[in-house]
Design a protein around this motif. Structure first.
Motif, PDB file in Angstrom:
ATOM      1  N   ALA A 163       4.594  -3.576   8.077  1.00 61.26           N
ATOM      2  CA  ALA A 163       3.551  -3.693   7.054  1.00 61.26           C
ATOM      3  C   ALA A 163       2.299  -2.918   7.454  1.00 61.26           C
ATOM      4  O   ALA A 163       1.709  -2.197   6.634  1.00 61.26           O
ATOM      5  CB  ALA A 163       3.219  -5.164   6.828  1.00 61.26           C
ATOM      6  N   LEU A 164       1.889  -3.037   8.719  1.00 65.20           N
ATOM      7  CA  LEU A 164       0.702  -2.317   9.178  1.00 65.20           C
ATOM      8  C   LEU A 164       0.928  -0.805   9.131  1.00 65.20           C
ATOM      9  O   LEU A 164       0.045  -0.049   8.709  1.00 65.20           O
ATOM     10  CB  LEU A 164       0.348  -2.758  10.606  1.00 65.20           C
ATOM     11  CG  LEU A 164      -0.125  -4.212  10.762  1.00 65.20           C
ATOM     12  CD1 LEU A 164      -0.336  -4.541  12.232  1.00 65.20           C
ATOM     13  CD2 LEU A 164      -1.406  -4.456   9.974  1.00 65.20           C
ATOM     14  N   LEU A 167       0.861   0.375   5.487  1.00 62.65           N
ATOM     15  CA  LEU A 167      -0.512   0.475   4.971  1.00 62.65           C
ATOM     16  C   LEU A 167      -1.234   1.678   5.573  1.00 62.65           C
ATOM     17  O   LEU A 167      -1.977   2.376   4.879  1.00 62.65           O
ATOM     18  CB  LEU A 167      -1.269  -0.818   5.268  1.00 62.65           C
ATOM     19  CG  LEU A 167      -0.757  -2.080   4.555  1.00 62.65           C
ATOM     20  CD1 LEU A 167      -1.522  -3.300   5.027  1.00 62.65           C
ATOM     21  CD2 LEU A 167      -0.861  -1.929   3.042  1.00 62.65           C
ATOM     22  N   ARG A 170       0.231   4.880   4.067  1.00 58.04           N
ATOM     23  CA  ARG A 170      -0.211   4.998   2.673  1.00 58.04           C
ATOM     24  C   ARG A 170      -1.674   5.403   2.599  1.00 58.04           C
ATOM     25  O   ARG A 170      -2.061   6.210   1.757  1.00 58.04           O
ATOM     26  CB  ARG A 170       0.008   3.668   1.950  1.00 58.04           C
ATOM     27  CG  ARG A 170      -0.331   3.726   0.469  1.00 58.04           C
ATOM     28  CD  ARG A 170       0.038   2.430  -0.216  1.00 58.04           C
ATOM     29  NE  ARG A 170      -0.311   2.464  -1.624  1.00 58.04           N
ATOM     30  CZ  ARG A 170       0.403   3.047  -2.556  1.00 58.04           C
ATOM     31  NH1 ARG A 170       1.538   3.638  -2.231  1.00 58.04           N
ATOM     32  NH2 ARG A 170       0.024   3.052  -3.819  1.00 58.04           N
ATOM     33  N   ARG A 171      -2.486   4.853   3.502  1.00 59.44           N
ATOM     34  CA  ARG A 171      -3.920   5.136   3.461  1.00 59.44           C
ATOM     35  C   ARG A 171      -4.230   6.550   3.946  1.00 59.44           C
ATOM     36  O   ARG A 171      -5.030   7.265   3.348  1.00 59.44           O
ATOM     37  CB  ARG A 171      -4.662   4.112   4.339  1.00 59.44           C
ATOM     38  CG  ARG A 171      -6.125   4.445   4.612  1.00 59.44           C
ATOM     39  CD  ARG A 171      -6.966   4.401   3.343  1.00 59.44           C
ATOM     40  NE  ARG A 171      -8.347   4.693   3.608  1.00 59.44           N
ATOM     41  CZ  ARG A 171      -8.855   5.912   3.744  1.00 59.44           C
ATOM     42  NH1 ARG A 171      -8.057   6.977   3.607  1.00 59.44           N
ATOM     43  NH2 ARG A 171     -10.139   6.091   3.991  1.00 59.44           N
ATOM     44  N   LYS A 175      -1.696   8.709   0.106  1.00 60.64           N
ATOM     45  CA  LYS A 175      -2.766   8.898  -0.879  1.00 60.64           C
ATOM     46  C   LYS A 175      -3.350  10.312  -0.841  1.00 60.64           C
ATOM     47  O   LYS A 175      -3.536  10.933  -1.895  1.00 60.64           O
ATOM     48  CB  LYS A 175      -3.857   7.847  -0.675  1.00 60.64           C
ATOM     49  CG  LYS A 175      -3.468   6.464  -1.184  1.00 60.64           C
ATOM     50  CD  LYS A 175      -4.649   5.519  -1.155  1.00 60.64           C
ATOM     51  CE  LYS A 175      -4.287   4.164  -1.786  1.00 60.64           C
ATOM     52  NZ  LYS A 175      -5.426   3.228  -1.766  1.00 60.64           N
TER      53      LYS A 175
END
Length: 457
Positions: A163-164, A167, A170-171, A175
């Protein structure tokens, strides 16, 4: 998912030695409890202990019997009935890591109803050897429970790590990449709009370099599109002006022809120069209009005698040439070429005219010759002269419109139009040589089979 898989693989590599360590600690704990129980019995040697107390000591230690070696003699300190033969033996006096790992893995797959014999060194110098037998089932159950707890912990760690990482990726990556893709899509909708050029702002070095490169590319492309749009508009205006100017100049040429018949000596001297100037202006207008026509008619390919076309070109140029320039023709009389006669006349006329003008500008005698030959894959037409050769600047942009002019005052349209007509035949116009001994151009026209092969490709 990849992060979870990778973490689980890492946990498997940790699981095997950790289970072996758990088994060793479990057995050492049983040895310590057995040693304490045996020392309690030895301390009360003067008073016998009851069978109930002895069994309680064995149950507390989790073993069947205890043998303690002291002073070179072994003594069965505590004992109880053993349900079966010993199936596994473990020596913990000086075990190697591989011995412990192999024993732990075998322990997991051994039957649960076996008996283990464990040898160890007593603590605090309480003896030289302690030997116990114990049931295998509790140890195996404890190892399985420990393994399941390690597996559950590994799964939790894997999910949290995944999960980390998700994220973070993705960050910091997804993006910014989506932003770059969105900018490219928005720019593709209106590339002339400079406001749609991406503004680099990524904090990641690699993505920032990609954004900088994309921004530079979009900026240059936007400028190029604007320039081409202006040139297209300018070209349309020039074509209109050239069309009207050609009509005006044609009328002026007719009037200048009449002036040549005047008896006035001054007029007679000026009229030829005026006619030549007007002719050059008309040729410029016609060349500009011809180059600006994007809907140039495709060539009508027919088998034509090439000698007649070459003779027409040479005779036409001979009328305008000085007496010091010779013209030669090296074309087989019956050579037939698949071509559009009118367009081939324009190509050869352009090349011969350029050669004549170059010889006249050099102010020395010269010769221009056209040769033709048939090869296995097509026909070649060569236009040669023994003039001064082309300047280096002209050779760099020879077939580029408005840039490949070979003489002072030229527009550079002639060779560009000739090369375009050659491509329309499926052939090519190329410069064979240009030096102090002269210049030679070659026109290659493919045969019908080669044209079909190019169309299929």
């Amino acid at each position: 998912m990849l992060t979870i898989i990778f973490v689980m693989i890492a946990e498997v590599l940790i699981f095997v030695p950790s289970v072996a360590r758990f088994r060793q600690d479990y057995l050492l704990a049983r040895l310590e409890k057995s040693q304490i129980a045996s020392l309690s019995v030895l301390a009360s040697q003067n008073q016998s202990i009851s069978a109930t107390l002895a069994q309680e000591l064995l149950d507390n230690a989790g073993v069947y019997n205890v043998v303690l070696r002291r002073d070179a003699s072994s003594q069965l300190v505590l004992s109880s009935p053993v349900p079966g033969p010993v199936t596994t033996m473990v020596d913990l006096r000086d075990p190697s890591p591989w011995y412990l790992i192999a024993g732990a893995m075998m322990q997991l797959f051994d039957p649960p109803d076996g008996v283990i014999r464990v040898l160890g060194s007593p603590t605090q110098a309480a003896g030289t050897l302690i030997d116990v037998t114990m049931p295998q089932a509790p140890l195996r159950a404890a190892m399985i429970d420990y393994g399941l707890r390690v597996l559950a912990l590994s799964a939790v760690i894997s999910i949290i790590s995944a999960a980390l990482l998700f994220l973070a990726v993705r960050r910091f990556m997804v993006k910014p990449i989506k932003r770059v893709v969105g900018s490219m899509q928005a720019y593709a909708e209106a590339p002339e709009d400079a406001r749609r050029v991406i503004t680099p702002d990524s904090s990641i070095k690699e993505l920032r370099a990609a954004e900088d490169t994309l921004a530079e590319l979009q900026t240059r492309l936007t400028g190029s599109l604007k320039q081409k749009e202006r040139l297209a508009q300018l070209g349309g205006a020039v074509a209109k002006i050239s069309h009207d100017l050609r009509n005006i100049l044609t009328t002026a040429t007719l009037l200048a022809d009449r002036m040549e018949r005047s008896e006035d000596p001054a007029v007679k001297r000026s009229a030829p120069k005026l006619v030549n100037s007007l002719s050059r202006a008309v040729n410029l207008c016609e060349g500009t209009l011809a180059f600006g026509r994007v809907d140039e008619a495709p060539p009508k390919l027919v088998m034509s005698p090439i000698q007649g076309i070459v003779d027409d070109v040479l005779q036409s140029e001979q009328l305008a040439a000085s007496a010091e320039i010779e013209f030669g023709c090296d074309v087989p009389p019956h050579l037939m070429v698949r071509c559009d006669p009118e367009q081939i006349y324009r190509i050869l006329g352009n090349l011969v005219r350029n050669a004549r003008q170059a010889l006249e500008a050099a102010g020395k005698p010269g010769r221009i010759q056209i040769a033709a030959a048939e090869t296995a894959d097509g026909w070649t037409l060569t236009v040669e002269d023994d003039g001064p050769g082309l300047p280096p600047k002209a050779r760099e942009n020879l077939f580029t419109a408005f840039e490949g002019g070979v003489r002072k005052g030229g527009t550079g349209l002639g060779l560009a139009i000739a090369a375009e007509l050659a491509r329309g035949h499926g052939g090519a116009l190329s410069l064979l040589r240009s030096d102090n001994d002269g210049t030679a151009f070659q026109l290659h026209l493919p045969k019908e089979a080669e044209l079909f092969d190019q169309a299929a490709q």
